[in-house]
Design a protein around this motif. Sequence first.
Motif, short mmCIF file in Angstrom:
data_model
loop_
_atom_site.label_atom_id
_atom_site.label_comp_id
_atom_site.label_asym_id
_atom_site.label_seq_id
_atom_site.Cartn_x
_atom_site.Cartn_y
_atom_site.Cartn_z
N THR A 187 0.87 -1.18 0.00
CA THR A 187 0.00 0.00 0.00
C THR A 187 0.90 1.23 0.00
O THR A 187 2.10 1.13 0.29
CB THR A 187 -0.87 0.04 1.27
N ARG A 188 0.31 2.40 -0.26
CA ARG A 188 1.12 3.63 -0.22
C ARG A 188 1.77 3.85 1.15
O ARG A 188 2.98 4.12 1.21
CB ARG A 188 0.27 4.84 -0.62
N ASP A 214 -1.44 2.47 -10.17
CA ASP A 214 -1.26 3.60 -9.25
C ASP A 214 -0.03 4.43 -9.63
O ASP A 214 0.96 4.49 -8.90
CB ASP A 214 -1.15 3.10 -7.80
N LEU A 215 -0.13 5.11 -10.75
CA LEU A 215 1.01 5.92 -11.21
C LEU A 215 1.21 7.14 -10.31
O LEU A 215 2.35 7.54 -10.04
CB LEU A 215 0.83 6.33 -12.67
N GLU A 220 4.57 9.97 -6.33
CA GLU A 220 4.76 10.54 -5.00
C GLU A 220 5.91 9.82 -4.27
O GLU A 220 6.78 10.46 -3.67
CB GLU A 220 3.45 10.41 -4.21
N LEU A 221 5.90 8.50 -4.36
CA LEU A 221 6.93 7.71 -3.70
C LEU A 221 8.32 8.03 -4.28
O LEU A 221 9.31 8.11 -3.56
CB LEU A 221 6.61 6.22 -3.88
N ARG A 222 8.34 8.21 -5.59
CA ARG A 222 9.61 8.51 -6.25
C ARG A 222 10.22 9.80 -5.71
O ARG A 222 11.44 9.90 -5.56
CB ARG A 222 9.37 8.63 -7.76
N PRO A 228 16.09 4.06 -6.68
CA PRO A 228 15.37 4.17 -7.95
C PRO A 228 14.16 3.22 -8.00
O PRO A 228 14.25 2.08 -7.55
CB PRO A 228 16.40 3.76 -9.00
N LEU A 229 13.06 3.70 -8.56
CA LEU A 229 11.85 2.88 -8.73
C LEU A 229 11.80 2.35 -10.16
O LEU A 229 11.97 3.11 -11.12
CB LEU A 229 10.58 3.70 -8.49
N VAL A 230 11.54 1.07 -10.29
CA VAL A 230 11.50 0.43 -11.60
C VAL A 230 10.11 -0.17 -11.83
O VAL A 230 9.60 -0.91 -10.98
CB VAL A 230 12.57 -0.68 -11.71
N ALA A 231 9.50 0.15 -12.96
CA ALA A 231 8.15 -0.37 -13.29
C ALA A 231 8.25 -1.76 -13.91
O ALA A 231 9.07 -1.99 -14.79
CB ALA A 231 7.48 0.57 -14.28
#
Length: 339
Positions: A187-188, A214-215, A220-222, A228-231
């Motif tokens: 969750t966020r 949930d882009l 926001e998390l980024r 680094p966040l990876v999709a």
Amino acid sequence: MSVSWETLELHTAQPFGIARWTHSVYPRTIVTFTQDGIVGRGEAAPNAFYGETHGTVEAVLPLLAEALTDPWDWDGLRAGLTARMPHDHPSVKCALEMAALEWCAVSVGLPVWKLLGLSPAPLPRSSYTVSLADIPDMRRQAREAVAAGHTVLKVKLGTERDTAILEALREEAPKVALRVDANAAWTRPQAKRMLGVLDAARVELLEQPLAADDLAGHAELRRLSRVPLVADESLHHVRDVIALAEAFDGVNLKLAKLGGPLQALAALRLARAHGLSVMIGCMIESSLGISAAAHLAGLCDWADLDGALLLADDPFTGLEWTAGELARPQGVGWGVTRG
Ligand SMILES: [Mg+2]
């Protein structure tokens, strides 16, 4: 000219668990295109998250295989596949595209990467996956991976005990590069709480913390994250790459979800144009599918190509792993042999 296929039941050496499920049996369909005595092969590695099973693969193959008539007409093949099934069945499209490309490469005596004019750069070191299980078992997996020479581990998370798992693995393997894949399960608020834990464990990258759609949450998390966040699950189609550039730092390209090597190359170019880093990934699949992904790996920043290493009964040989490092596939076509 003929297209034929065979579904093989592949087994992981140990049950393979992620946040959504745990499985040991993976049906994979090997597609073979034959013309003028030359053979091209591809693999369909369906994943239920992208709406596919081995049943849907076998159901649509008779229709989609009709699109493969001229192996050199790659645009025509793509158009024919899209006309028959506009959006779905990417692993089947991947298998047919792979078969066409290998047929062409074999017919001119080249590896596929040379046929496509791809970079001969060395491949980035692949990660090795520690699958979700109880903590002693995850510790054992990490210990064995390190003993086998792996220096990059990807940890599957997405539970209420993620902090304890990560701390245990960092203790077990203090020197490895550690990546985390939450498989869209946080969750966020949970993801925000985990950022400090990821930092403390010196995590190199975080794959798909939140739900695929949930882009805004990822964006926001980024902004808050030093990692680094990876999709991965958020990327289904080449066109998704553009929308992901605001929410992520990188994308995980998998041939089986994008519809084949040429589609993955298109996604890669688009990702670079939008400033994204690129991981080349895989499903649990044989060395045939892994080889196709490895052909693109020299263009990528990160590799996650352990899918066949996790199998007990990989039906293909020819890939060379040395202490977790995958050598560029050699030989004509995809460079792997059945048997
Ligand atoms: Mg992933």
